[in-house]
Structure formats: C-alpha cells, structure tokens
Design a protein around this motif. Structure first.
Motif, PDB file in Angstrom:
ATOM      1  N   ASP C  51      21.294   6.690  49.781  1.00  0.00           N
ATOM      2  CA  ASP C  51      20.368   6.100  50.747  1.00  0.00           C
ATOM      3  C   ASP C  51      19.056   6.876  50.850  1.00  0.00           C
ATOM      4  O   ASP C  51      17.994   6.287  50.958  1.00  0.00           O
ATOM      5  CB  ASP C  51      21.048   5.997  52.120  1.00  0.00           C
ATOM      6  CG  ASP C  51      22.161   4.962  52.094  1.00  0.00           C
ATOM      7  OD1 ASP C  51      21.869   3.804  51.744  1.00  0.00           O
ATOM      8  OD2 ASP C  51      23.325   5.326  52.372  1.00  0.00           O
ATOM      9  N   VAL C  52      19.156   8.189  50.870  1.00  0.00           N
ATOM     10  CA  VAL C  52      17.939   9.007  50.946  1.00  0.00           C
ATOM     11  C   VAL C  52      18.043  10.127  49.919  1.00  0.00           C
ATOM     12  O   VAL C  52      18.985  10.922  49.960  1.00  0.00           O
ATOM     13  CB  VAL C  52      17.756   9.628  52.349  1.00  0.00           C
ATOM     14  CG1 VAL C  52      16.496  10.488  52.387  1.00  0.00           C
ATOM     15  CG2 VAL C  52      17.684   8.538  53.416  1.00  0.00           C
ATOM     16  N   THR C  53      17.096  10.161  48.997  1.00  0.00           N
ATOM     17  CA  THR C  53      17.053  11.224  47.996  1.00  0.00           C
ATOM     18  C   THR C  53      15.837  12.100  48.261  1.00  0.00           C
ATOM     19  O   THR C  53      14.757  11.595  48.562  1.00  0.00           O
ATOM     20  CB  THR C  53      16.933  10.635  46.576  1.00  0.00           C
ATOM     21  OG1 THR C  53      18.133   9.942  46.263  1.00  0.00           O
ATOM     22  CG2 THR C  53      16.692  11.728  45.546  1.00  0.00           C
ATOM     23  N   ILE C  54      16.040  13.397  48.152  1.00  0.00           N
ATOM     24  CA  ILE C  54      14.949  14.355  48.338  1.00  0.00           C
ATOM     25  C   ILE C  54      14.814  15.175  47.066  1.00  0.00           C
ATOM     26  O   ILE C  54      15.806  15.688  46.550  1.00  0.00           O
ATOM     27  CB  ILE C  54      15.259  15.313  49.512  1.00  0.00           C
ATOM     28  CG1 ILE C  54      15.382  14.529  50.813  1.00  0.00           C
ATOM     29  CG2 ILE C  54      14.200  16.397  49.627  1.00  0.00           C
ATOM     30  CD1 ILE C  54      15.958  15.351  51.949  1.00  0.00           C
ATOM     31  N   SER C  55      13.584  15.291  46.545  1.00  0.00           N
ATOM     32  CA  SER C  55      13.389  16.182  45.402  1.00  0.00           C
ATOM     33  C   SER C  55      12.041  16.885  45.528  1.00  0.00           C
ATOM     34  O   SER C  55      11.311  16.666  46.502  1.00  0.00           O
ATOM     35  CB  SER C  55      13.498  15.424  44.084  1.00  0.00           C
ATOM     36  OG  SER C  55      13.611  16.361  43.021  1.00  0.00           O
ATOM     37  N   GLY C  56      11.740  17.738  44.574  1.00  0.00           N
ATOM     38  CA  GLY C  56      10.502  18.516  44.643  1.00  0.00           C
ATOM     39  C   GLY C  56       9.934  18.737  43.257  1.00  0.00           C
ATOM     40  O   GLY C  56      10.560  18.436  42.240  1.00  0.00           O
ATOM     41  N   SER C  57       8.734  19.288  43.230  1.00  0.00           N
ATOM     42  CA  SER C  57       7.982  19.396  41.980  1.00  0.00           C
ATOM     43  C   SER C  57       8.371  20.587  41.120  1.00  0.00           C
ATOM     44  O   SER C  57       8.143  20.601  39.917  1.00  0.00           O
ATOM     45  CB  SER C  57       6.486  19.510  42.306  1.00  0.00           C
ATOM     46  OG  SER C  57       6.246  20.609  43.170  1.00  0.00           O
ATOM     47  N   GLN C  58       8.967  21.625  41.721  1.00  0.00           N
ATOM     48  CA  GLN C  58       8.948  22.948  41.096  1.00  0.00           C
ATOM     49  C   GLN C  58      10.165  23.292  40.239  1.00  0.00           C
ATOM     50  O   GLN C  58      10.316  24.439  39.843  1.00  0.00           O
ATOM     51  CB  GLN C  58       8.760  24.006  42.179  1.00  0.00           C
ATOM     52  CG  GLN C  58       9.971  24.309  43.024  1.00  0.00           C
ATOM     53  CD  GLN C  58      10.087  23.422  44.259  1.00  0.00           C
ATOM     54  OE1 GLN C  58       9.553  22.323  44.296  1.00  0.00           O
ATOM     55  NE2 GLN C  58      10.794  23.890  45.257  1.00  0.00           N
ATOM     56  N   LYS C  59      11.035  22.323  39.974  1.00  0.00           N
ATOM     57  CA  LYS C  59      12.200  22.639  39.149  1.00  0.00           C
ATOM     58  C   LYS C  59      12.133  21.841  37.841  1.00  0.00           C
ATOM     59  O   LYS C  59      11.317  22.141  36.994  1.00  0.00           O
ATOM     60  CB  LYS C  59      13.480  22.353  39.941  1.00  0.00           C
ATOM     61  CG  LYS C  59      13.598  23.193  41.215  1.00  0.00           C
ATOM     62  CD  LYS C  59      13.916  24.641  40.897  1.00  0.00           C
ATOM     63  CE  LYS C  59      14.157  25.459  42.167  1.00  0.00           C
ATOM     64  NZ  LYS C  59      14.504  26.847  41.843  1.00  0.00           N
ATOM     65  N   GLY C  60      12.964  20.840  37.700  1.00  0.00           N
ATOM     66  CA  GLY C  60      12.997  20.093  36.442  1.00  0.00           C
ATOM     67  C   GLY C  60      11.690  19.399  36.106  1.00  0.00           C
ATOM     68  O   GLY C  60      11.438  19.075  34.947  1.00  0.00           O
ATOM     69  N   LEU C  61      10.850  19.178  37.101  1.00  0.00           N
ATOM     70  CA  LEU C  61       9.569  18.518  36.838  1.00  0.00           C
ATOM     71  C   LEU C  61       8.516  19.505  36.333  1.00  0.00           C
ATOM     72  O   LEU C  61       7.387  19.123  36.030  1.00  0.00           O
ATOM     73  CB  LEU C  61       9.080  17.776  38.082  1.00  0.00           C
ATOM     74  CG  LEU C  61       9.967  16.582  38.478  1.00  0.00           C
ATOM     75  CD1 LEU C  61       9.550  16.015  39.827  1.00  0.00           C
ATOM     76  CD2 LEU C  61       9.910  15.492  37.408  1.00  0.00           C
ATOM     77  N   MET C  62       8.877  20.772  36.265  1.00  0.00           N
ATOM     78  CA  MET C  62       8.067  21.780  35.557  1.00  0.00           C
ATOM     79  C   MET C  62       6.686  22.008  36.166  1.00  0.00           C
ATOM     80  O   MET C  62       5.762  22.430  35.468  1.00  0.00           O
ATOM     81  CB  MET C  62       7.911  21.375  34.073  1.00  0.00           C
ATOM     82  CG  MET C  62       9.217  21.125  33.361  1.00  0.00           C
ATOM     83  SD  MET C  62       9.005  20.578  31.624  1.00  0.00           S
ATOM     84  CE  MET C  62       8.329  18.933  31.852  1.00  0.00           C
ATOM     85  N   LEU C  63       6.535  21.734  37.461  1.00  0.00           N
ATOM     86  CA  LEU C  63       5.238  21.908  38.121  1.00  0.00           C
ATOM     87  C   LEU C  63       5.284  23.104  39.066  1.00  0.00           C
ATOM     88  O   LEU C  63       6.353  23.585  39.421  1.00  0.00           O
ATOM     89  CB  LEU C  63       4.909  20.650  38.927  1.00  0.00           C
ATOM     90  CG  LEU C  63       4.694  19.375  38.112  1.00  0.00           C
ATOM     91  CD1 LEU C  63       4.697  18.160  39.015  1.00  0.00           C
ATOM     92  CD2 LEU C  63       3.385  19.458  37.345  1.00  0.00           C
TER      93      LEU C  63
END
Lengths: 255, 255, 255, 255
Positions: C51-63
């Motif tokens: 229902d709700v997903t939270i993610s961030g830039s600094q891991k698998g997204l390599m930012l």
C-alpha cells in the motif's frame, strides 16, 4: 510567522512580535520561517527571542535545494520534552544528541553540507553587513525600474519592502501568467508566479544570492520586453532607470 | 588566413581566396584558422577547398579551453610526407594512424572529449542553420546598440561583419582600456581588449556559444553604464535599441 | 516492514506478509521501507500488493542522499482521505495533484532529479534482471570470504541473505568498532557499524550500486588486514576466496 | 633525458648526468622530461642544474590531462635568444613576458589552472617528503606482490626502481596484451600496455597520485585473477603479500 514573505515580497518585524508576546505575558513559542530571508536580510534568532527558526539551503545560502535547518531555543526544547502529543518533526532529542558529535540520526545530504561549508565561508568573507546592503541595493534598483514603468510594487508599505524579491503588479487587463509564459518562451527567463489571491495579477522578481547588477539588468530587460510584447503601456524604461540607479549608487567595498 | 578575426570582428571569404589561388594556378596550400568561427558561422573545409583547418574547443563549441583540432586535405597530407624540413606540428602520420582506431599518440584531454561529444550533440540537435542564424541575429542586435550609442563598429564593411564578436570604437578622448577596467570593477563584466594597433581605441563584445538575448542585454548594459561613467557622450540607449531589436526579431524555431 | 534490513543484512518476504494479511481478512495497510533494497533486489509495489512504499536516492539508485520517494496504492490514498487524524507526512492530496503536471507543492531537490533521470537510464539499459543478478553475485562472493575467514554471517538464514550488504560477526574478544576504527585510520575504508544490540559485535560490508568485483576485493582486503592487525585469528584468506569466486563465476552479459 | 621512464618503470639519476656534462666541460643544455615523475619522486630543477624541465598535469599532480609546464634556466633562455633556427616551441620570450603579470600569450586551460591550485595545496599540506615516501611504499608493496607471484619486475636494477609505476614481465608463453584485455573485460581494470620492444611481454601497474593501499590491492587482485585465468602458473598470492606488506609498514603520519 514568516521573516520574508516569498509570495508577496514583504518582510515582518520579528522583534516587534516577540515584544508583543512578552508584553501580553503570553507563553506562546515564537516560530519563524526565514527560508528565503536568511543570509539576505538581517536575522537574529537569539537577539530577537525566536524559539524555533526554520531555513533552507536554496535561497540566500546560494545552494541547490535539498537541506533545511532548525534553530531552537532552550524554551522550545523544554516544551518539546514536556509535550504529550505524538510527534515526529518536533521530536528533536535524537538529532540534538547526534549533532553534538557532528552526526545525524538519519542519512544527511552530505554533498550539500560541503556546499554549505563553502557558502558560509563566502558570506563571512564578504561580511554580513555587506551582504545585507548588497541585497537592499538590488531591491532599490528593481523598485526604481517598476516605478519608472508606471507599475506598482506589490508591497504597499516601504518600511517592509523585501530585499530578496519584489512583486510587480500588472496593469489592468494584463494577465501576469501570460506575460511570464511569453518571457519564458521568448527570452529563456523564468519569473515567479503570483500565488493564491495574487495569481495572474502579479509576478515576482528575485534579487538574491549569487547574482549581480547586470544579471538584474538582464532580468529587467526580459520583463520590459515581455510586458511591451504583451501590450502593456509602460511610462518609461525601467531597465535604464535601474542601470542609472546601479551606476549612481556603487556598493561600498563591492566585490 | 583567419576565418573569423577575433581581434577585429571581421570575417574572411575563404572560398574566394581558394578560387584566386586556383585561378593563378598556384600550388600553395590553403590553411585556415577558424578557432573562433567554427560552430558560429558556416565553415566548409571540403566544400571550400581548404587544405589545413585549425580550430579549438573554447569558442563556438562552448567548452573550456584545452583542445584544438586539425582537418587536413589529402593534398596537405601528401605535401607533409614529401616535405624535407624537420617538423613536429606538421608531422601528422603518427596521429593519423592512431586516430583510425580512436586513439592518440600522446595523452589526450579526455575530459574535454566527453564535453565535445555533448556539445556536438547539442549543436546538431539545434541544427547548424539555426546555430548560424542565432549568431547573426545576436550580432545584428549588438550592432544596433552601437549605432544607437553613436559609436562606430570596428569592422567597416557590412559584408564581412563577424557573427561572433563586434569591436566597439571609442569616441575621441576615451581610453578603451580604462573603460574596460571600470566596467570590470563596477559590474563584474570582462570585455575583450583591443589588440595591436587597436589597443586602447576599442573593446570587443563577444556574442557566441552558450549565451542568450538577455545575457547580451546584460553585457550591453554594463558597456552603456561604463561608457557613461567614463564620460562618453552617447547619442541614445543601445541597451534599449538592442532589446527592441531582439523583441521585434524572434528567431524562428528559437529554443 | 523493511524490504532489506540495512542493520543486519536480512531481506523480508513482502508477498508472504501480504498473503497473511489477506488470509486473516485484516484491513491493515501494508507499508514497506525499501530504501536500501530498491534497484538492488526485486521489488514489486503493485505485484506484491503493497500500500505504501518508501525509498530513497542514496542506495541502489546510486545518487547522493537528498530525495526520497513514496508509491501509494489506491487503497492507501482512500484511507488517507477518510482519516480524521491531523497529518502532514500522510497528507498526499496536494503532492498528488501537483505531480500530475510534473511539479511539487514545495521546492524539490532539482539537481538530484537530473541525477535520478540518468541513474534510471543506466539501470534500465543494463536491465533489472542483470542488476539483481549482479548484486546477488557480489553478496555470494562476500559471504565466501567471511566463511573462509571462519567467521559468521550475521544473517543466519540463507533464504533471506541480503544482496545489498552483509554483516560480519566478530570472533570472541574482538570489538567490531575498534576494528572499524583501525581499518578507517590505516586503510581509508569506512565500514558500517553494528546498530542497536549488534553494536560492537559486528560490522557491515555494503555491496551495492556503482561498485565492481575489484572494489569489493579492496574492501575485503581492508577487512582482512584490519582483523589480523586487531588480533583476530582467521582460518584463511577471504580476499583470495572472493577473488577465486568472482573469477570462477563470471556474470553473464557483464558490462 | 627522462626522470621517470613511463614505459619501463625506471628512474634516471639526473644529477649524475649533470655532473658528467660538467666534468666533460661540454656546453650542452640538459633537458629533462619529468611528466610522470613530478610530485611522485624528488625532483630539483635548480638543485640538479637542469636547463629545461617538462612536466604535465595528469600524473603526480592528480589532474586530468590538458596542461603541461616548462621550467627553464637562465642558460637555456640565453641560448634560446641567441639561437638562429626558426622556432615555435622554443620561442619563450612572449610567454615569459606575459607570465610576469600572470597571463599567457594564448588562451590557457583555465579550468585546469584552478585544479592545479588545489592540487598544489593538497601536496604542500601533506608535505613533499611524505608524498615521496608514500609513492616509494606503494612501489615496494607492488614489487613484493610481483616477487611472490614468481614473476620479474621489468626494471632489473633496484637502485632505479620507479616509485610511480612497475612493469610486470609475463612468464614464457603468456601474451601480456591478451591478459590485459581479459582483465579489462572481466574486471573493469585498465592496465598500461608494454611499449615498443616490450609489447606483449609485460604490462604496467601505476601506483601514483590519488590512490591508496586498497585501490592497489584491487589492482593487484585484478592482475592475479587475470593471470591465473590466462593460464599463468603463479608461485603465490601477490595480493596477500602486498596486503601483508602494507599492514606491516604503516606510513608515518599517514593521512
């Protein structure tokens, strides 16, 4: 309250509000948003008795957006600890503890911290008094242009003119957003839109951070050409008025 | 010969020189310096029969300085191979051989090669015809400003006006370098100095590469204010004249 | 729940939890933190019924750190609209409306959005199946090293090993944080500390995003040398074991 | 002559050559190429009596390629002025004159000059003695690895081992360029090829500038795995030998 109102170009007298709260003997905390004011206009968290100050990286600190800051008074910390309500933004204990050793409870925006370090060095090297005078001078030049066009500055009270941005009220029959769109398409210049009630009635010119007299002349040039192309009857050339103003008023110790 | 003369703002008719050489039946190689002309004005190494073309990264290609380029005709390569003189710059065999596999005999400026790749993509996406028209329009706007000031363009022959830069001749009694210095100190704007015989008599305004109408308005604003502060009597406002010119002459398909 | 537990190196079976909730007929929303899992391990917001997903830039997204993301199901949006509690994080209406035209209600971290665009292009060009296989292979190589040292992987259940990071349990009498400090000072290598109950008992090796076999060999080299300098008795060379593993297991279609 | 021979990993005794020239009473100028040696190994233009020194940005100065430097003795300048031959590279008068005021006769690579300023600050902050010791230690670690593999260092004379790079001679029957290609494809590691007579017989490992113990462990790991995959019989693990060497020999005052 807001130190520098970004949507209108109006500043607030923070110290006066503090005095009024104190005079009334009211226990309220004083919270101030100085996101667009910090490092453009004088601001004194301690001196003015502010309890919670909020600011951000992307205005006077000349950085990309991505970090914001809080300064909190002892009184605010005490209130936070006593408060019964569930809280997340206001739960400062963890970050205060980590900050004492230079860390954060969560992943900080490391890259912008390097930038912040450099930005603060630049501001302190220039001297805050000079930084504030620089912004006041730019604002005065921009208002000179608006007056010369025969248009109104959104802020009606000269004692609270913003040194950060100035709202330009459109003449009757001119849609501010249509002017903004034309200026963007023809001159690659992006101006701030009117917000809320002011939508379509004004646009905003920013004069803050890492700009100089000539980038403002460019901005005013785009506005002047765009207004004329949109059918506005201007009384005179604001570009020339501002250029004369800047030429006649050198900034002492200008970099 | 020089395709676009950076010190004066004059272009040369390369094809005419080639025709003259051919008409005379002279075996001379034709070498052209288009360091400041390439990607600002039309240039045809093959079409115009040039033997050796020299260019660089820091002008129309919108890159930092650091790499330069040669294009060489079969005739030039042949001459290089037959030549008896000791040579280094002109010893092309090694680099020609390495280039066939995408390498260099010496360490290339790798970083600028990435930038060059991007710059070429940008230019080709815009279309070279549009790129050249864009530069011509900027040059026309700047000349309009100079004319409105009542000053002279350094280049006296309209058929060879440069689309890349324009020289502004100072009125009697005004030292161009003193004006440049004042403009730099007061407005943070760096203008090209007069070179050789023209030293002190003119300065140069560049209008090339990654700029736009309003950055030129800023530049002209700095010039106008600086000239006036230096005591020059100007007949009118070149800034306004250029602004009107740009407003009245939209670039078709402008980005 | 957490998709990939950064503090221990354990993954969770999101779909199984969804099935359990559904089997119980419970109306609870399923919220998943995949900050460190996204773009390293398979993740299916829709397919798994999150229902709700939270993610961030600094891991698998390599930012760099600086932006985080939410994905929300229709059910979650509906619940948010019906909810009576005062809310800020959970007040999605404004951002959902602005996002439809590509904007945000507040100032976004523009620079990282450019980076995100590039990172997504890189990941999609490589292909997500390849991206996930790449992380699994690195994790297997690192576990091979730990096993060869005669140490324990923090995660005890092979079916939930993390492809993102691996916790290394210290032998009796060795303080993980002292080892980390020595490795940092001697080898300029920063390892993740044990968190909470695991503090001092383990450290964490990340193997995610923009790294390759040899940067992991460097990391394992620093760990091996640091453990030995700290007095740990290792059964064998994990560096060599991992190097052999990587040599023996080429990644199909490796870039 | 060459201070540090990049193609073989051999240094030269510049001062000894100067003494020999002087002992012979020969008027020859001494020209030294220290492109790869400067800021890695001690170099004394004045102290060793060098007449013309040539260096570049892309090695010990830790910058991208793009600028090179000359240091010239009074004797060399005098010779240049007296020389009758037509000259371009050797025509120093113009650049010497411009340099006195901080300028160049032609467009300099401005961006790299900013980088150079920063690089020099970093080197001087570390201290040149420490910088040179750091390179010597890395070279010793790499040679330890090569010896442990049972292979030969290209440079046969320990008194002139290069602190900048080390050549690894292939065992009988192993093609160095095939090994390099495999290492590049499998491990994303680019090694220097053998040049001239050494082509195919050796490859080169650089250990200079902005690297550290663990980036060298990564490099040696790639070499070791690549050699084994290519069928080379190695006597031992050079990676482990180098790791032990680095662990046993901390750099005093290491950053």
């Amino acid at each position: 309250m807001v130190h520098n109102e970004t949507s209108t170009g109006v500043t607030s007298d923070i110290a006066a509000v503090r005095r009024a709260i104190d005079a009334a003997g009211h226990p309220a905390l004083l919270m101030v948003d100085t996101i667009s004011g910090l490092a453009c206009a004088d601001y004194q968290h301690d001196g003015w008795g502010v309890d919670v100050t909020i600011s951000g990286s992307q205005k006077g600190l000349m950085l990309p957006p991505g970090i914001s800051f809080n300064a909190v008074s002892d009184k605010a910390i005490e209130a936070s600890r006593r408060a019964q309500l569930p809280k997340s933004f206001w739960a400062w204990d963890e970050i205060l503890e980590m900050n004492t050793s230079g860390y954060w409870p969560y992943t900080p925006n490391t890259n912008l911290l390097y930038g912040l370090n450099e930005a603060l060095d630049m501001l302190l090297e220039e001297g805050l008094a000079q930084v504030f005078a620089r912004h006041q001078r730019w604002a005065a030049g921009v208002r000179t242009a608006i007056e010369c066009w025969g248009l109104e500055v959104q802020c009606q009270d000269p004692s609270v003119y913003s040194p950060v941005l100035t709202g330009v009220v459109m003449p009757e029959g001119i849609d501010a957003d249509a002017v903004r769109r034309l200026i963007y398409q023809r001159f690659d210049l992006s101006l701030g839109t009117g917000l809320g009630k002011a939508r379509g009635k004004m646009f905003r010119i920013g004069h803050l951070g890492d700009c100089n007299d000539l980038t403002l002349i460019a901005t005013l040039g785009g506005c002047e050409a765009g207004l004329k192309l949109s059918g506005a009857k201007l009384e005179g050339s604001g570009v020339l008025a501002a250029l004369d103003y800047f030429a006649a008023h050198p900034l002492d110790g200008a970099r």
